[in-house]
Scaffold this motif. Structure first.
Motif, PDB file in Angstrom:
ATOM      1  N   ASP A 331       0.837  -1.199   0.000  1.00 25.83           N
ATOM      2  CA  ASP A 331       0.000   0.000   0.000  1.00 25.83           C
ATOM      3  C   ASP A 331       0.872   1.249   0.000  1.00 25.83           C
ATOM      4  O   ASP A 331       1.835   1.343   0.785  1.00 25.83           O
ATOM      5  N   HIS A 332       0.530   2.209  -0.868  1.00 21.63           N
ATOM      6  CA  HIS A 332       1.220   3.493  -0.944  1.00 21.63           C
ATOM      7  C   HIS A 332       0.225   4.612  -0.662  1.00 21.63           C
ATOM      8  O   HIS A 332      -0.938   4.545  -1.091  1.00 21.63           O
ATOM      9  N   TYR A 333       0.703   5.654   0.008  1.00 22.01           N
ATOM     10  CA  TYR A 333      -0.115   6.849   0.249  1.00 22.01           C
ATOM     11  C   TYR A 333       0.791   8.061   0.189  1.00 22.01           C
ATOM     12  O   TYR A 333       1.825   8.123   0.871  1.00 22.01           O
ATOM     13  N   ASN A 334       0.419   9.038  -0.636  1.00 19.44           N
ATOM     14  CA  ASN A 334       1.163  10.297  -0.748  1.00 19.44           C
ATOM     15  C   ASN A 334       0.194  11.455  -0.614  1.00 19.44           C
ATOM     16  O   ASN A 334      -0.905  11.422  -1.205  1.00 19.44           O
ATOM     17  N   ALA A 335       0.580  12.484   0.142  1.00 21.68           N
ATOM     18  CA  ALA A 335      -0.270  13.657   0.322  1.00 21.68           C
ATOM     19  C   ALA A 335       0.601  14.907   0.383  1.00 21.68           C
ATOM     20  O   ALA A 335       1.707  14.893   0.949  1.00 21.68           O
ATOM     21  N   ASP A 336       0.103  15.993  -0.204  1.00 19.00           N
ATOM     22  CA  ASP A 336       0.760  17.311  -0.149  1.00 19.00           C
ATOM     23  C   ASP A 336      -0.232  18.325   0.399  1.00 19.00           C
ATOM     24  O   ASP A 336      -1.410  18.323   0.007  1.00 19.00           O
ATOM     25  N   ARG A 337       0.261  19.197   1.279  1.00 17.32           N
ATOM     26  CA  ARG A 337      -0.618  20.174   1.915  1.00 17.32           C
ATOM     27  C   ARG A 337      -0.104  21.595   1.706  1.00 17.32           C
ATOM     28  O   ARG A 337       1.112  21.856   1.740  1.00 17.32           O
ATOM     29  N   SER A 338      -1.043  22.517   1.515  1.00 12.54           N
ATOM     30  CA  SER A 338      -0.763  23.947   1.635  1.00 12.54           C
ATOM     31  C   SER A 338      -1.485  24.427   2.887  1.00 12.54           C
ATOM     32  O   SER A 338      -2.672  24.152   3.074  1.00 12.54           O
ATOM     33  N   ILE A 339      -0.763  25.138   3.753  1.00 16.66           N
ATOM     34  CA  ILE A 339      -1.238  25.393   5.120  1.00 16.66           C
ATOM     35  C   ILE A 339      -1.173  26.883   5.431  1.00 16.66           C
ATOM     36  O   ILE A 339      -0.212  27.578   5.051  1.00 16.66           O
ATOM     37  N   ALA A 353       3.939  17.529   3.703  1.00 17.67           N
ATOM     38  CA  ALA A 353       3.912  16.319   2.881  1.00 17.67           C
ATOM     39  C   ALA A 353       3.899  15.096   3.783  1.00 17.67           C
ATOM     40  O   ALA A 353       4.432  15.117   4.898  1.00 17.67           O
ATOM     41  N   LEU A 354       3.277  14.025   3.278  1.00 21.92           N
ATOM     42  CA  LEU A 354       3.279  12.738   3.972  1.00 21.92           C
ATOM     43  C   LEU A 354       3.343  11.636   2.929  1.00 21.92           C
ATOM     44  O   LEU A 354       2.593  11.647   1.950  1.00 21.92           O
ATOM     45  N   SER A 355       4.253  10.707   3.120  1.00 20.14           N
ATOM     46  CA  SER A 355       4.296   9.494   2.298  1.00 20.14           C
ATOM     47  C   SER A 355       4.355   8.298   3.236  1.00 20.14           C
ATOM     48  O   SER A 355       5.038   8.343   4.259  1.00 20.14           O
ATOM     49  N   ASP A 356       3.625   7.261   2.867  1.00 19.06           N
ATOM     50  CA  ASP A 356       3.528   6.081   3.727  1.00 19.06           C
ATOM     51  C   ASP A 356       3.513   4.848   2.837  1.00 19.06           C
ATOM     52  O   ASP A 356       2.724   4.759   1.886  1.00 19.06           O
ATOM     53  N   LYS A 357       4.373   3.886   3.148  1.00 22.78           N
ATOM     54  CA  LYS A 357       4.463   2.654   2.374  1.00 22.78           C
ATOM     55  C   LYS A 357       4.450   1.479   3.354  1.00 22.78           C
ATOM     56  O   LYS A 357       5.276   1.428   4.275  1.00 22.78           O
ATOM     57  N   VAL A 358       3.506   0.550   3.146  1.00 21.42           N
ATOM     58  CA  VAL A 358       3.357  -0.590   4.040  1.00 21.42           C
ATOM     59  C   VAL A 358       3.341  -1.879   3.212  1.00 21.42           C
ATOM     60  O   VAL A 358       2.564  -2.013   2.271  1.00 21.42           O
TER      61      VAL A 358
END
Length: 775
Positions: A331-339, A353-358
């Motif tokens: 499983d892959h998850y990538n996210a980018d945020r403007s805050i 930013a957040l990236s997660d690999k399981v």
């Protein structure tokens, strides 16, 4: 415990009166040309006085084995009339005036009435209601229409095929456990069965005590002896959002059966990103924070499962089944945020930013054995071993004066052994069950992130001991079931605990007639925190926020009262429920102040109540159309702590399912409606899932085209309730689901002669995969 035992044995008292008054019993059979007389379920039986046939004494309907019983009869002569659509009516003179006769046995042979068969067509599913289940049989016309076994089962009230996930599902979203002859099964297993091999389907809306903590609904498909030789099913789907397929191949030879399965699901990596707009408002160290963000996210990955099953059956002697399953998921998850961060009205622009690999490897082995004893007794043993090996790599980043950068490396291994032994005995109208199940879990965490100077290790060992007993039966028009279960949950080591919880279940029903019945039920169930909810591992999820478990968690227990009315006819099925659920120690994630940050910690709620009404219906005004759905009105009452103000909320969820059939074409439409429901500290929006699926069948091949969310967009809004110290509002738009198309193709084949099928009565598995959830 004393009070529970007294109530349990009081409900068993009706058993003591069986066989003491005079009775008439027997079985109804159909006369066949090959002299293999088949039982006739749902036959009508009427008992009248022999000297005055206008005096009606009692009426009965034969059960699924063709059996019937009249109890509590006087010393008189009676006339028994047996009838069924398409058969000649039979009459029997029965004499109970002999003082030596207390139990008279009269079997009935029904002959087909060719004239009636030419004039009458039996329409719709036939059903028989007992205290905790409805048993359905099917007409020949229904079996011919179904492409394979799963499609036939999905035609029952409250069930449907979820074309989003290609799985059998309930129409009101309840969790479902599928069994085939008592064995835990998959959709692929069900598709291997020819529709005309399905003898009956048992639909439990109140699962038996041994399944009580596994699902809200149990569907047990009972088959005739399956054909020996080869059978198989191949399914493939390709679409904008996901692709995949399944393959099942089975071979039966004599008393042996071998089945190989493979399932693949791929979430496609698309350019379309989901969007999320949210805001956090909180106060920390006398500073007012307003954290507003816009996020674009993508997730993709694949799941692979390979299974091999060997079964050996010796009728009326023993059943043996050995099953191995191995899963590989990525499983892959990538996210980018403007805050935009505001601190006491001082604003700062940030990016995140957040990236997660399981990656997960999950083998499972299941050994099952049942020994059939005399007089319908059986002893069953089941042993399951599982392993979840997770490797997780995550990176989180946020710019700014107080920004952060965190890299997480986590390896955790979860092992479990589950064993169960069950004894079952059936005496006439009474069924007795007793058993014990023990689950032993071992979790090892190896974690490295910015909070630790090096790798830290954590060991969590838990045990769950479950013992239970159950008696069910019928006295004339009254039905009953009484169960008593005990959960002894143990956590070893530091901050360990030992919790003993009793879970009684009591049901009383009254059959008004063949179409109407009432039922009052009380049931309890428990939920033990999963491994990571009890873990002390701390993970940084965003600036000022850390997430952790709670080693002092208690089990949650649910107490449910339900008054149900059922009406079943050829064209109309209706079930109405009035319910009251009291949840003790509900497990939820709460916000807590800790030093100079906010800790998201798992905790037990002080009050959690749900009450309201629910209506499930299915209506078939014409042969080619079926309309079904569910409508609910529910109030939820929630208080996270003793000092917090109680929060009350009404919700009105609903679903609609429409099916159209014309020759070899089938059109299905499903729509979920509703607002929100209380989930811990959040008022969570209900996803308005919907799809349109059009399929065409040609011999053993079926092709389909589907559209997900065809008329609306997949938007959901969540917000915290006022009792939360953090105000969080979020609006999500899962764009990757909007108006997405897909195509599918299925091929189903069978060859050979009649062969054996094991009748397994219990199953066990481990659903706690020990994964960390960073999102």
């Amino acid at each position: 415990m004393k009070n529970y035992l007294i109530a349990f044995f009081l409900l068993c008292i009706p058993m003591l009166g069986f066989g003491q008054s005079k009775s008439i019993s027997g079985k109804i059979f159909e006369v066949t040309s090959d002299q293999q007389n088949e039982p006739v379920p749902f036959a009508n039986l009427a008992l009248v006085l022999a000297h005055d046939t206008t005096v009606f004494v009692a009426g009965e309907i034969s059960d699924l084995s063709g059996a019937y019983t009249f109890n509590g009869l006087e010393d008189k002569q009676y006339l028994l009339r047996a009838s069924f659509v398409g058969y000649k009516t039979m009459n029997f003179l029965l004499d109970l005036t002999d003082q030596k006769t207390t139990a008279l046995v009269q079997d009935v042979l029904l002959e087909q009435d060719q004239i009636a068969l030419n004039e009458v067509v039996v329409k719709g599913s036939r059903s028989l209601q007992s205290i905790d289940k409805t048993v359905f049989t099917f007409s020949n016309d229904e079996m011919k229409k179904a492409f394979e076994g799963r499609e036939l089962v999905a035609s029952l009230p409250n069930l449907r095929i979820n074309h989003i996930g290609n799985s059998l599902a309930t129409i009101d979203g309840k969790s479902i456990l599928i069994l085939i002859n008592g064995i835990k099964a998959t959709d692929a297993d069900l598709k291997l069965i020819a529709p005309d091999k399905i003898q009956k389907v048992e639909y439990y809306d109140v699962p038996p005590i041994r399944y009580m903590n596994n699902a809200e609904v149990v569907v047990n498909v009972l088959t005739k002896k399956l054909d020996s030789g080869w059978s198989g099913d191949v399914y493939a789907v390709g679409g904008m959002m996901y692709s995949g397929g399944s393959t099942a191949l089975s071979y039966v030879n004599g008393n042996n059966k071998l089945t190989l399965t493979y399932n693949l699901h791929v979430n496609n990596k698309r350019d379309v990103a989901n969007t999320e707009h949210g805001v956090y408002e909180y106060k920390l160290n006398d500073v007012d924070y307003n954290y507003t963000y816009d996020e674009n996210s993508k997730f993709w990955g694949n799941q692979n499962f390979v299974g091999l099953l060997y079964a050996r059956n010796k009728p009326d002697n023993y059943d043996l089944q050995l099953k191995g399953m191995t899963g590989f998921t990525l499983d892959h998850y990538n996210a980018d945020r403007s805050i935009l961060l505001s601190q006491n009205n001082t604003e700062e622009d940030r990016t995140g930013a957040l990236s997660d690999k399981v990656r997960t490897f999950s083998p499972t082995f299941d050994a099952y054995f049942v020994k059939y004893l005399k007089r319908q007794n059986s002893l069953t043993v089941d042993v399951v071993g599982t392993l979840f090996d997770n490797k997780q790599n995550a990176y989180s980043y946020e710019s700014g004066a107080n920004g952060f950068e965190d890299r997480l490396n986590l390896n955790n291994t979860k092992q479990s052994v589950i064993g169960e032994v069950v004894y079952n005995q059936t005496v006439r109208n009474v069924s007795l069950t007793g058993g014990y199940r023990g689950a032993f879990n071992f979790l090892t965490n190896r974690i490295y992130n910015s909070l630790s100077e090096g790798e830290t290790k954590e060991h969590i060992n838990t045990q769950k001991h479950y013992f239970y007993g159950e008696v069910s039966g019928r006295v004339n028009a009254f039905m009953y079931r009484a169960s008593l279960g005990g959960n002894y949950d143990v956590k070893l080591g530091d901050n360990g605990f030992k919790h003993l919880t009793f879970t009684p279940v009591m049901l009383i029903g009254y059959k008004l007639n063949a179409q109407n019945n009432l039922r009052l039920s009380f049931k309890t169930s428990t939920l033990m925190p999963n491994s990571l909810q009890m873990s002390e591992a701390r993970i940084l999820v965003m600036d000022n926020f850390f997430k952790t478990g709670n080693p002092n968690l208690k089990n949650s227990t649910q107490y449910n009262w339900n008054l149900s009315y059922n009406y079943a006819q050829d064209k109309i099925y209706l079930q109405t429920d009035l319910f009251y659920d009291y949840n003790k120690n509900t497990i939820y994630d709460g916000f807590n102040y800790a030093d100079d940050y906010i800790l998201i910690r798992t905790d037990n709620a002080k009050k959690d109540i749900s009450r309201g009404a629910r209506v499930n219906f299915r209506y078939s005004p014409f042969k080619f159309i079926t309309i079904g759905g569910t409508v609910s009105a529910m109030q939820q009452v929630f208080a996270p702590t003793e000092t917090a103000q109680t929060y009350r909320y009404w919700s009105y969820p609903a679903t609609v399912n429409v099916s159209l059939n014309h020759k070899d074409f089938r059109l299905d439409y499903f729509q979920m409606l509703g607002g929100s429901y209380v989930e811990g500290l959040y008022l969570t929006g209900i996803e308005k899932a919907s799809y349109v699926n059009l399929s065409y069948r040609y011999k053993q091949v079926q092709v389909g085209v589907r559209c997900l969310f065809p008329f609306i967009k997949d938007k959901v809004k969540n917000r915290t309730i006022p009792e939360s110290i953090v105000r969080h509002e979020v609006a999500r738009h899962l764009k990757r689901k909007d108006h997405t198309f897909g195509m599918s193709i299925s091929w189903n084949f069978r060859t050979g002669k009649q062969g054996p099928e094991i009748d397994k009565r219990i199953y066990n598995d481990d659903s706690d995969n020990a994964k960390f959830n960073l999102k």
